[in-house]
Design a protein around this motif. Sequence first.
Motif, PDB file in Angstrom:
ATOM      1  N   VAL A 138       0.830  -1.201   0.000  1.00 15.54           N
ATOM      2  CA  VAL A 138       0.000   0.000   0.000  1.00 15.54           C
ATOM      3  C   VAL A 138       0.867   1.255   0.000  1.00 15.54           C
ATOM      4  O   VAL A 138       0.610   2.212  -0.748  1.00 15.54           O
ATOM      5  N   THR A 147      -2.760   8.093  -6.160  1.00 15.93           N
ATOM      6  CA  THR A 147      -3.859   7.465  -5.438  1.00 15.93           C
ATOM      7  C   THR A 147      -4.542   8.476  -4.526  1.00 15.93           C
ATOM      8  O   THR A 147      -3.979   9.517  -4.197  1.00 15.93           O
ATOM      9  N   ARG A 154      -9.770   2.788  -0.545  1.00 19.49           N
ATOM     10  CA  ARG A 154      -9.065   1.528  -0.796  1.00 19.49           C
ATOM     11  C   ARG A 154     -10.017   0.357  -0.630  1.00 19.49           C
ATOM     12  O   ARG A 154     -10.664   0.211   0.411  1.00 19.49           O
TER      13      ARG A 154
END
Length: 343
Positions: A138, A147, A154
């Motif tokens: 991650v 992101t 997520r």
Amino acid sequence: MKPVNIVAVVVCLALLASPLHAAPSVGVERITVHSVSLEGNLEGESPDRTVIVYLPPDYATNPKKRYPVVYALHGYSINNDIWSKEIKAQETIAGAYASGTQGMIIVLPNSQTLHNGSMYSSSVTIGDWEGFITHDLVSYIDSHYRTIADRASRGLAGHSMGGYGTLRLGMKYPDVFGALYAMSPCCLSARSAPSPEDAAQLEALKSPEESQKLGFFTRGTLAVSAAWAPNPKNPPFYLDLPTKGGVPQPSVLNRWAANAPLSMVDQYIFNLRRYTAIAIDVGDRDGLKVDAEQMHTLMQNSGVANSFEIYSGDHVSGVADRFQNHVLPFFSKTLSFTQPARK
């Protein structure tokens, strides 16, 4: 009056009726992520893991835009490359976008090990696979791609062993993920000791090379033993088998049972209540449907909202269709596509 060319008319009408553009183009990147969490494991698993990253169609042309991320976990006995082919990833992701699914970054990590599967668990034998997925991977994706680095953006999904991993990690790491989708999850209930024939095979093993000749389920026993019953004082496999001299070993079976989500779930109800959405699906001809439905019921009875669907199929049929038409649209609806305000 000139005669009409019927063929030309038909072709022109077909062109007018067809879409003006093909399915959205999906970018694909194959990268290697170094995992500190996997360093020093006794099994010799490489801490450098291959990862496939699928980028939404406008990623390159919209450089200021940020995206949610879906981490998708493969099953036992395969790796991310094989699973990407099974689910026809590039095609199904493009198909989902063509049907209205919002653009996301989709990440497929490789979690195959010496004995064909990490179980997305942690032990001194196989390494800290929980840390690899929930922290190292991650963190890498957030630092190398645009992101939305927030749990609400997520998602975590997976099939079979990956479905197990989705529920296991989902229970323990609600600060990392915001929505879960378990596809035909395996290993939800406590496992029993292997048959006498399989136990004899396992106890006779002398080297890791010999284990490669074992059948699917027999080799799976080594995988779960390495993940759930490590023993750093017991080379060359550094694990405890569930039998000794053919006799079941309750102490090992109890360690296995402690890692069964149906045994774990009561401890993590408050974590599971934090998710925006949780979904489980399974085929009507899949022997795992009983455990999957029990997991759904246990969560539902404890105030954890979740959807559950039994569809027509066996353990592996229709997985590509499920990924395109159920999994990705689910995350399109449940993840946040908005960058949170800075505190």
